[in-house]
Design an enzyme around this catalytic site. Structure first.
Site, short mmCIF file in Angstrom:
data_model
loop_
_atom_site.label_atom_id
_atom_site.label_comp_id
_atom_site.label_asym_id
_atom_site.label_seq_id
_atom_site.Cartn_x
_atom_site.Cartn_y
_atom_site.Cartn_z
N TYR A 181 38.47 34.51 38.77
CA TYR A 181 38.01 35.69 38.04
C TYR A 181 37.77 36.86 38.99
O TYR A 181 38.20 38.00 38.73
CB TYR A 181 36.74 35.36 37.26
CG TYR A 181 36.05 36.55 36.66
CD1 TYR A 181 36.70 37.36 35.74
CD2 TYR A 181 34.74 36.87 37.02
CE1 TYR A 181 36.07 38.47 35.18
CE2 TYR A 181 34.10 37.97 36.46
CZ TYR A 181 34.77 38.77 35.55
OH TYR A 181 34.13 39.86 35.00
N GLY B 110 36.83 46.68 23.03
CA GLY B 110 35.66 47.29 22.41
C GLY B 110 34.97 46.44 21.37
O GLY B 110 33.91 46.84 20.87
N ALA B 111 35.53 45.26 21.05
CA ALA B 111 34.84 44.35 20.14
C ALA B 111 34.00 43.33 20.88
O ALA B 111 33.29 42.54 20.26
CB ALA B 111 35.86 43.63 19.25
#
Length: 359
Positions: free
Chosen positions: A181, A8-9
């Site tokens: 990825y 969430g940062a």
């Protein structure tokens, strides 16, 4: 609702946090503040008032167990993103994205948390949808180095070798991840589906297309192409456009991605146990990479983009979203158009090397 928001940062995560708070949710953020995304200072970015911050790694079972205390749903954004630098990045991608997801899911099963919104990605599709005039829908294979070196960037029909027409990819398209990825993002979806079946959980996966907007990190190989172009213009340099600039993408504003997460969170609890369903998150406005570079340059009066002809083997040519499932089932609609969003992003703050917004 009490929500655990992993990652969430980060760029997307912090926008999701703001969106969930605005919807009235109580949000606890778990973030490791990894240097690849946040620099080495360990400082938190600005988050809405009332958001609880927990610094810790989603791979740490004890940290995750504590972070789940009292929550009823999880928005899982934590991941390493982008193509990375080379295969030396592979262990970290697999560790952060797949081991981290497995640790989180096992802890959710133990703690009885059954609702999950998972940040997925359009990279699971590989190339997008293509039509051949003679053979209909076809799936081109990976592009050959020799073709790319010669400037032949469009994938040919695998049946007849003729030119293909790109279209919109739906969630039913077969997965075909083309880089490490992408493989890890697909594995996250499979892990979440297995978790849902095993414990009666519910997971809605949001397959983000090319997200951009204020707060993207600057000057990092892990950032998206929009951020790289924006960073170049901020330095007074011309954006370096790979291939011929004709790659088609769906650029979706981060505020709309946050809105999709809020819609998914509102819907997930009403699904039957064992549900695992994916949704494309795109603007519905396909544009080329070259168009994006020119729009950003025009907005700041910067140097014209330079089309370099360079390429990366892990890149795909065209992938654009059909987001009608998300619109129809969850009532989500994008609110930021391409021209408006790029004009805003051209002068918006980016994250500097310590993870705090900078001009």
């Amino acid at each position: 609702m009490d929500v655990l928001l992993t990652g969430g940062a980060g760029f997307v995560g912090s926008a999701v946090a703001a969106g969930l708070v605005a919807e009235g949710h109580r949000v606890r953020v778990l973030d490791a503040l990894l240097p690849a995304a946040h620099g080495g200072s360990g400082r938190w970015p600005e988050l809405p008032a009332g958001v609880e911050r927990v610094r810790g790694d989603v791979r740490d079972r004890d940290v995750v167990e504590r972070a789940l205390d009292g929550v009823s749903a999880v928005c899982h954004q934590a991941a390493m993103v982008g193509l990375g630098v080379d295969l030396d990045d592979a262990p970290e991608y697999v560790g952060c994205n797949d081991l981290g997801t497995a640790v989180l899911l096992s802890a959710m099963a133990r703690r009885g948390v059954r609702d999950l919104v998972l940040a997925g990605s359009m990279v699971v599709y590989g190339e997008g949808r293509y039509e051949c005039a003679e053979h209909g829908a076809v799936a081109p294979g990976p592009r050959a180095s020799a073709d790319l070196e010669a400037g032949r960037f469009e994938p040919p029909c695998p049946e007849c070798g003729e030119e293909l027409r790109p279209g919109l990819v739906t969630e039913e398209a077969p997965a075909d991840p083309r880089n490490v990825y992408a493989v890890t993002k697909l594995a996250q979806e499979h892990l979440a589906s297995a978790w849902a079946r095993a414990c009666g959980g519910r997971v809605l996966t949001l397959r983000y297309h090319n997200v951009y907007g204020p707060g993207m990190p600057r000057d990092t190989p892990y950032a998206g192409v929009a951020s790289l172009f924006r960073s170049a213009l901020a330095r007074g340099e011309a954006p370096q456009v790979f291939e011929d600039g004709g790659q088609r993408r769906d650029f979706v504003h981060v505020a709309d991605v946050a809105g999709a997460n809020a819609a998914a969170l509102a819907a997930v609890a009403g699904r039957p146990g064992g549900t695992a369903r994916a949704y494309n998150v795109g603007s519905g406005e396909p544009h080329t990479v070259g168009e994006m570079a020119r729009a950003l340059a025009a907005a700041v009066g910067g140097p014209e983009p330079e089309v370099t002809g360079r390429y990366r083997l892990g890149d795909v040519r065209h992938v654009t979203a059909d987001s009608s499932r998300l619109r129809g089932e969850l009532g989500w609609l994008p609110t930021v158009g391409f021209a408006e969003g790029m004009a805003e992003f051209a002068t918006a703050p980016q994250r500097d090397a310590v993870g705090a917004p900078a001009s």
